[in-house]
Write a protein that holds these residues in place. Structure first.
Motif, PDB file in Angstrom:
ATOM      1  N   ASP A 186    -105.914  58.862 -84.321  1.00 50.63           N
ATOM      2  CA  ASP A 186    -106.809  59.262 -83.108  1.00 50.63           C
ATOM      3  C   ASP A 186    -106.568  58.180 -82.011  1.00 50.63           C
ATOM      4  N   PRO A 187    -106.283  58.743 -80.937  1.00 48.05           N
ATOM      5  CA  PRO A 187    -105.780  57.887 -79.726  1.00 48.05           C
ATOM      6  C   PRO A 187    -107.012  57.043 -79.441  1.00 48.05           C
ATOM      7  N   ILE A 188    -108.285  57.199 -79.998  1.00 47.44           N
ATOM      8  CA  ILE A 188    -109.293  56.221 -79.572  1.00 47.44           C
ATOM      9  C   ILE A 188    -108.865  54.771 -80.255  1.00 47.44           C
ATOM     10  N   ALA A 189    -107.843  54.824 -81.402  1.00 44.60           N
ATOM     11  CA  ALA A 189    -107.566  53.459 -81.848  1.00 44.60           C
ATOM     12  C   ALA A 189    -106.455  52.812 -80.661  1.00 44.60           C
ATOM     13  N   ARG A 190    -106.186  53.268 -79.730  1.00 41.29           N
ATOM     14  CA  ARG A 190    -105.116  52.860 -78.817  1.00 41.29           C
ATOM     15  C   ARG A 190    -105.881  51.746 -78.032  1.00 41.29           C
ATOM     16  N   TYR A 191    -107.358  51.746 -77.651  1.00 40.23           N
ATOM     17  CA  TYR A 191    -107.726  50.759 -76.854  1.00 40.23           C
ATOM     18  C   TYR A 191    -107.686  49.342 -77.794  1.00 40.23           C
ATOM     19  N   GLU A 192    -108.043  49.420 -78.844  1.00 36.36           N
ATOM     20  CA  GLU A 192    -108.220  48.067 -79.842  1.00 36.36           C
ATOM     21  C   GLU A 192    -106.823  47.696 -80.022  1.00 36.36           C
ATOM     22  N   ARG A 193    -105.576  48.537 -80.088  1.00 40.36           N
ATOM     23  CA  ARG A 193    -104.431  48.045 -80.229  1.00 40.36           C
ATOM     24  C   ARG A 193    -104.044  47.500 -78.902  1.00 40.36           C
ATOM     25  N   ALA A 194    -104.365  47.913 -78.064  1.00 39.22           N
ATOM     26  CA  ALA A 194    -104.197  47.550 -76.561  1.00 39.22           C
ATOM     27  C   ALA A 194    -104.721  46.126 -76.586  1.00 39.22           C
ATOM     28  N   ARG A 195    -105.762  45.856 -77.001  1.00 45.73           N
ATOM     29  CA  ARG A 195    -106.347  44.400 -76.976  1.00 45.73           C
ATOM     30  C   ARG A 195    -105.409  43.365 -77.754  1.00 45.73           C
ATOM     31  N   ALA A 196    -104.959  43.985 -78.864  1.00 42.25           N
ATOM     32  CA  ALA A 196    -104.134  43.185 -79.548  1.00 42.25           C
ATOM     33  C   ALA A 196    -102.860  42.777 -78.872  1.00 42.25           C
ATOM     34  N   LEU A 198    -102.321  42.649 -75.784  1.00 41.06           N
ATOM     35  CA  LEU A 198    -102.933  41.944 -74.411  1.00 41.06           C
ATOM     36  C   LEU A 198    -102.890  40.351 -74.812  1.00 41.06           C
ATOM     37  N   ALA A 199    -103.417  40.191 -76.402  1.00 40.98           N
ATOM     38  CA  ALA A 199    -103.445  38.941 -77.021  1.00 40.98           C
ATOM     39  C   ALA A 199    -101.961  38.315 -77.235  1.00 40.98           C
ATOM     40  N   LEU A 200    -101.208  39.015 -77.502  1.00 48.96           N
ATOM     41  CA  LEU A 200     -99.708  38.643 -78.076  1.00 48.96           C
ATOM     42  C   LEU A 200     -98.933  38.459 -76.763  1.00 48.96           C
ATOM     43  N   GLY A 201     -99.472  38.944 -75.709  1.00 49.75           N
ATOM     44  CA  GLY A 201     -98.577  38.946 -74.619  1.00 49.75           C
ATOM     45  C   GLY A 201     -97.582  40.264 -74.234  1.00 49.75           C
ATOM     46  N   ARG A 202     -97.865  41.209 -74.883  1.00 51.85           N
ATOM     47  CA  ARG A 202     -96.965  42.378 -74.674  1.00 51.85           C
ATOM     48  C   ARG A 202     -97.768  43.281 -73.618  1.00 51.85           C
TER      49      ARG A 202
END
Length: 423
Positions: A186-196, A198-202
């Motif tokens: 589900d593309p809804i999970a992309r928001y949480e992966r984006a947060r991760a 950002l935290a990794l600097g990617r």
């Protein structure tokens, strides 16, 4: 508009007080506020307080209505406006609490999702868990999502919940890797992966996920974060200003929110379009006069255009509206960055030494620690006062910046008669 006209054409204080009373009686609180702000009259302060209380009431009532209409994003926007007018945190919490009671069934669903994580010891209900328990933290995150998307979070299952909980606990790399499996579901999970990411600097990976989220799910407010604003900010960090501006313009056509307008103003500033950014920031401050981020943006755009006196006026006006007394009128901590900007303008232009000294004291009292800019301000003050310690201060400042640093150019500009800087 009438309030502005009365100021422009110089109505006398008694007439403005009379007009303000009429506006208050008619519940025209915005017009009353414009009549009363900066008015020197013994009744002005009490009447202005009444006007601000009315603005708070109107925005809170509008938030309640929008919550009941399932427009959570719009409701939060009005709560934010109420906060800028001085609403207490307790009052805002009460509105949210009322809404949560009406939506008890939705909260129960969120709680059931969180309880798919390992059960707590004992028989305590979920909401009786300690605040740092990951199950409670995840349930609160689910509650922050738009209602129509919560079911999709539930369907991603406990593994997704564990990955998000791990992200919030600081297990960023493991969370990023685990969330990849859910993005395919589900593309809804992309928001949480984006947060991760950002935290990794990617940043490129974060932008990719956020843009896909916007395309496939639709940008929206999640908790206190607007995914469109987050996308724009990340694009800007990558230097992709035109793409960022296109994103914010498209979203504004769909959701004309103040947060998106502020993001556009910041982008315009970054692109060097200072006059347009100034106009946008000034218009936004009409609705949120105590937003110090907007005040500083307005001041910066004016400084870039050489409007130094107008920049000072913007900062003085914003700082005078901010309430720095805890427990009073929508308390805001002292804005050290704004104080530094204003002190720099006064000291560089050798204006109002008394006000400059007052700002220096306020900055020293409220800052977390001294920065290079504080040393620069002290050097300006020493120059203006003919202090013999100036040479030592300048030597220290110069030693802290490498060759080619723009701060060195600033020193050479302001202290052009000092041999050690120009020789």
């Amino acid at each position: 508009m009438m309030g502005w006209l009365s100021r422009i054409f110089g109505k006398d204080p008694e007439s403005r007080i009379s007009r303000a009373r009429k506006f208050l009686a008619d519940e025209r609180f915005v017009d009353a506020r414009w009549e009363l702000e900066e008015l020197d009259h013994p009744e002005a302060a009490a009447l202005l307080e009444e006007a601000m209380a009315g603005l708070i009431m109107l925005n809170i009532e509008q938030a309640r209505a929008l919550f009941n209409a399932d427009d959570r994003d719009g409701a939060k926007e009005h709560l934010e406006m109420a906060r800028t007018f001085g609403a207490s945190s307790a009052a805002l919490r009460d509105v949210r609490k009322e809404w949560r009671m009406v939506r008890a069934a939705e909260e129960a669903a969120a709680a059931r999702t969180a309880q798919q994580l390992p059960d707590p010891e004992g028989d305590d209900p979920l909401w009786a868990l300690p605040p740092d328990d990951p199950r409670l933290q995840y349930a609160m995150r689910v509650e922050g999502w738009p209602e129509q998307l919560r079911r999709r979070l539930v369907e991603l299952g406990p593994g997704f919940a564990e990955a998000v909980a791990g992200l919030d606990e600081g297990k960023v790399k493991a969370a990023y890797d685990a969330l990849g499996a859910y993005v395919a579901q589900d593309p809804i999970a992309r928001y949480e992966r984006a947060r991760a990411a950002l935290a990794l600097g990617r940043l490129p990976a974060a932008v990719s996920d956020l843009q896909t989220f916007g395309d496939e799910v639709g940008h929206r407010l999640i908790g206190t974060e607007d995914t469109a604003v987050l996308t724009v900010q990340t694009l800007a960090r990558l230097g992709r200003m035109d793409t960022a501006l296109a994103v914010v313009e498209a979203e504004l056509a769909r959701r004309p929110l103040g947060s998106l307008k502020a993001a556009r103003a910041s982008l315009l500033e970054a692109k060097g379009e200072y006059a347009e950014a100034e106009e946008e920031a000034f218009a936004l401050l009409e609705q949120a006069p105590r937003d110090m981020g907007l005040v500083k943006l307005l001041a910066r755009t004016r400084m870039r255009q050489g409007k130094r006196m107008a920049a000072m006026q913007a900062l003085e006006g914003g700082m005078s509206k901010a309430c720095n007394t805890p427990g009073k009128c929508g308390y805001q901590p002292y804005d050290v960055a704004a104080g530094r900007m204003l002190a720099q303008l006064y000291l560089e232009d050798r204006l109002d030494p008394k006000r400059a000294a007052e700002l220096m004291r306020d900055i020293a009292h409220n800052r977390r620690g001294p920065e290079w800019q504080d040393g620069y301000l002290e050097a300006l003050q020493a120059r203006n006062e003919g202090d013999p310690a100036l040479d030592g201060k300048l030597a220290q400042l110069k030693s802290e910046v490498p060759e080619g640093d723009p701060r060195l150019g600033l020193l050479q500009q302001q202290f052009s008669d000092v041999p050690q800087l120009t020789g």
